[in-house]
Write an enzyme that holds these catalytic residues in place. Structure first.
Site, PDB file in Angstrom:
ATOM      1  N   ASP A 111       0.863  -1.179   0.000  1.00 47.92           N
ATOM      2  CA  ASP A 111       0.000   0.000   0.000  1.00 47.92           C
ATOM      3  C   ASP A 111       0.897   1.225   0.000  1.00 47.92           C
ATOM      4  O   ASP A 111       1.963   1.230   0.627  1.00 47.92           O
ATOM      5  CB  ASP A 111      -0.897   0.015   1.233  1.00 47.92           C
ATOM      6  CG  ASP A 111      -1.969  -1.059   1.194  1.00 47.92           C
ATOM      7  OD1 ASP A 111      -2.424  -1.403   0.092  1.00 47.92           O
ATOM      8  OD2 ASP A 111      -2.348  -1.547   2.273  1.00 47.92           O
ATOM      9  N   ASP A 127      -6.902  -1.317  -4.731  1.00 45.36           N
ATOM     10  CA  ASP A 127      -7.959  -0.882  -3.811  1.00 45.36           C
ATOM     11  C   ASP A 127      -8.882   0.140  -4.476  1.00 45.36           C
ATOM     12  O   ASP A 127     -10.099   0.095  -4.298  1.00 45.36           O
ATOM     13  CB  ASP A 127      -7.354  -0.272  -2.549  1.00 45.36           C
ATOM     14  CG  ASP A 127      -6.535  -1.254  -1.739  1.00 45.36           C
ATOM     15  OD1 ASP A 127      -6.770  -2.468  -1.863  1.00 45.36           O
ATOM     16  OD2 ASP A 127      -5.653  -0.796  -0.984  1.00 45.36           O
TER      17      ASP A 127
END
Length: 156
Positions: A111, A127
């Protein structure tokens, strides 16, 4: 065809961006890209959203494969029709596969996109694809359900 194109673009953009992040950013180091427009912070998530189920990320790989199988099945039955549904399911599947690749290969999802100042959310292209896909699928379903209901009332 739109479904496959969108899924491939999301998957490729996700994996390329994660490769770049893993190659150029140290873990936990914040930076900005694109002239300060995007704030990045590299983290590795071994679980699900917000690192819930930490250490059990690989359990989500079969779920991603199941999602792909269900979408392909319903597509083959003609249940997921229309350009918007193609785009929505393509975004969703591309995102699910992008994170599944990370979990299978690295046992963690990379991330790096910091949502905005003052928020703790850190995400990646997969995402964004997942979230955008859900929104497009819901809007498409609601819009076309309403359109079919109006057509049925007119036919009566």
């Amino acid at each position: 065809m739109i479904f496959y194109l969108v899924a491939a673009i999301v998957l490729a953009a996700d994996q390329l961006s994660k490769w770049w992040v893993r190659s150029h950013l140290e873990m936990g180091v914040a930076s900005t890209v694109w002239g300060g427009l995007v704030h990045v912070l590299r983290l590795e998530n071994t679980g699900a959203t917000g690192n819930t189920f930490a250490g059990y990320g690989r359990w989500f790989v079969p779920i991603a494969i199941l999602i792909l199988a269900v979408v392909l099945y319903y597509r083959s039955k003609g249940k997921l029709r229309g350009a918007w549904m193609e785009v929505g399911t393509g975004l969703f599947v591309g995102g699910a596969l992008g994170n599944a690749v990370d979990r299978a290969v690295f046992n963690a999802v990379t991330d790096f996109i910091k949502a905005s100042k003052g928020h703790d959310a850190i995400m990646n292209i997969a995402d964004i694809g997942l979230n955008a896909g859900v929104i497009v699928i819901l809007l498409s379903t609601l819009f076309f359900r309403r359109k079919r209901a109006e057509a049925a009332q007119t036919a009566e």
